[in-house]
Design an enzyme around this catalytic site. Structure first.
Site, PDB file in Angstrom:
ATOM      1  N   LYS A 202      -7.806  52.469  -2.872  1.00 51.86           N
ATOM      2  CA  LYS A 202      -6.231  51.956  -2.347  1.00 51.86           C
ATOM      3  C   LYS A 202      -5.359  52.661  -3.395  1.00 51.86           C
ATOM      4  O   LYS A 202      -5.707  52.872  -4.824  1.00 51.86           O
ATOM      5  CB  LYS A 202      -6.086  50.789  -2.405  1.00 51.86           C
ATOM      6  CG  LYS A 202      -4.874  50.259  -1.565  1.00 51.86           C
ATOM      7  CD  LYS A 202      -5.491  50.061  -0.012  1.00 51.86           C
ATOM      8  CE  LYS A 202      -4.189  49.679   0.877  1.00 51.86           C
ATOM      9  NZ  LYS A 202      -4.852  49.340   2.147  1.00 51.86           N
TER      10      LYS A 202
HETATM   11  N1  GLU Z   1      -4.492  51.410   5.648  1.00 48.50           N
HETATM   12  C1  GLU Z   1      -5.179  50.922   6.221  1.00 48.50           C
HETATM   13  C2  GLU Z   1      -5.938  49.769   5.874  1.00 48.50           C
HETATM   14  O1  GLU Z   1      -5.495  48.933   5.151  1.00 48.50           O
HETATM   15  C3  GLU Z   1      -5.797  52.232   6.843  1.00 48.50           C
HETATM   16  C4  GLU Z   1      -6.560  52.726   5.567  1.00 48.50           C
HETATM   17  C5  GLU Z   1      -7.261  54.168   6.021  1.00 48.50           C
HETATM   18  O2  GLU Z   1      -7.198  54.614   7.133  1.00 48.50           O
HETATM   19  O3  GLU Z   1      -7.974  54.778   5.243  1.00 48.50           O
HETATM   20  O4  GLU Z   1      -6.872  49.368   6.468  1.00 48.50           O
END
Ligand code: GLU
Length: 426
Positions: free
Chosen positions: A116
């Site tokens: 993240k």
């Molecule tokens: N931000 C989204 C989540 O928390 C998607 C992450 C992604 O597609 O890599 O799952």
């Protein structure tokens, strides 16, 4: 909690969301059998990168923003997870979000670890050109650890297709060739996938409907309350209302609205996208934050930020099913209260996994430069989500645990099995 579980760069007195994640890991550990030998792996991120993002603003001043990219685990594949722009982003938060991505990706079986990123900034304070410069400088700074086979960012809170396009371009310019697979959630014209934007909300709807089937709740006329009316809450509301449910209350960053007979969702969505909020929408009655949580419903969908359902409001909640569209909206103490009150919680790591699932489809399409139809994508998405939900439901029944603990049992076993099979190097 013994200190050997904590990386020294975290303040042990202020663990924030990471502390919540550690409690969730404590709860699953007794179910991991011999794999619990490896569980410490999950209690520290593999790699933490903190970067300074200096940007010249249009008024001539140089602003410095704090940026993060954290790879929590890469045992099952490259890091994967979104990038969040928010004024309250912290190290603890991004750590927890990266760990929840590891769990989510393993729970639904997409071949990724968890990662993240985030920048501590309020994007509303920047104009579009400044936002582009921040995004590009941040991408360049984290460029040393991301890549289509290493770690693949995507949209999250306050980031979107345009930001992904800038990230893809910046990475590609530094590389000297266009690399579409470095981020997902891109515009369709740049190697993005059909259906990606709606995917998280669609997954929320699919898992909510699966749970309703098992509890004997009809979607027709079901009462739905949604917190957050952005990409996740808005789409979930639309799909629930298309299935005949009534969206009776909505909350966004400006306030809460109630309408006993159910909102006209397409109209509310266009009102909110034009005026930036649901605030002052005429066909609803304003309610306080406090009252919002006690509105009686069949489904409650928290689709905003973490830490929303806590010991302070859990006892007020009168719903049958909570579908966690947001990451980390419920604290472990609140989980216990909800369980005692007979409320079923579909955990974030399953309920909101639709987004990363279609991100996976996007990444696969980019590698093969062969693009699928929206129908194919939605069908595959429904299949992945339904299978994941069914597997987690089975474990929950089998072991008499909550869906969250069941999802963690499935996910942590997969991650730690991979960890064990790969072995320690050297
Ligand atoms: N931000 C989204 C989540 O928390 C998607 C992450 C992604 O597609 O890599 O799952």
């Amino acid at each position: 909690m013994s200190s050997h579980q904590l990386p020294s760069y975290l303040d042990p007195n202020d663990l924030g969301p990471w502390g919540i994640y550690l409690q969730q890991i404590e709860r699953v550990t007794p179910y991991l059998g011999s794999l619990s030998r490896w569980v410490e792996t999950l209690k520290r991120p593999k790699r933490v990168l903190i970067v300074d993002v200096p940007v010249e603003l249009d008024n001539g001043t140089i602003a410095h923003f704090e940026g993060y990219r954290i790879q929590h685990n890469t045992s099952r594949g490259p890091g994967k997870g979104g990038v969040r722009f928010h004024q309250d982003v912290t190290l603890s938060e991004v750590m927890a979000l990266s760990a929840w991505m590891s769990i989510k990706n393993a729970a639904v079986g997409v071949p990724y670890g968890g990662a993240k990123g985030g920048i501590r900034l309020d994007p509303k304070t920047l104009n579009i050109k400044e936002l582009e410069r921040v995004t590009r400088r941040y991408t360049s700074e984290i460029g040393i650890i991301i890549g289509p086979n290493k770690d693949i960012p995507a949209p999250d809170v306050n980031t979107n297709e345009q930001i992904m396009a800038w990230m893809m371009d910046t990475y590609s310019m530094n590389l000297g060739s266009t690399s579409t697979g470095v981020v997902t959630g891109k515009p369709v014209a740049l190697g993005g996938s059909l259906g990606r934007k709606e995917a998280t909300g669609r997954g929320v709807f699919v898992t909510g409907a699966e749970a309703a089937k098992r509890l004997g709740i009809e979607l027709k006329n079901a009462r739905v309350v949604v917190q957050g009316f952005g990409n996740v809450g808005g789409i979930a509301a639309r799909l629930f209302s298309e299935a005949g449910a009534k969206i009776i209350a909505v909350q966004d960053h400006k306030g809460c609205l109630f309408n006993e007979s159910g909102f006209n969702i397409p109209e509310l969505l266009s009102y909110s996208s034009q005026s930036g909020s649901i605030y002052n929408y005429p066909h609803g009655q304003a309610v306080s934050q406090d009252d919002f949580w006690s509105i009686e419903s069949d489904f409650l969908i928290p689709a905003a930020l973490e830490n929303q359902i806590t010991i302070k409001n859990a006892n007020k909640i009168k719903t049958k099913i909570i579908v966690e569209g947001a990451n980390g909206p419920t604290t472990p103490d609140a989980d216990d209260i909800l369980k005692d009150n007979g409320i079923l919680v579909i955990p974030d790591v399953v309920a909101n996994a639709g987004g990363v699932t279609v991100s996976y489809f996007e990444w696969v399409q980019d590698f093969s430069s062969f693009f699928w139809t929206e129908d194919e994508i939605n069908q595959r998405l429904v299949r992945v989500m339904t299978e994941a939900f069914t597997a987690v439901w089975g474990v929950a029944q089998d072991k008499n645990v909550s869906l969250r603990t069941a999802a963690y049992i499935v996910a942590c076993s997969r991650i730690l099995q991979a960890r064990e099979m790969r072995g320690l190097y050297p």
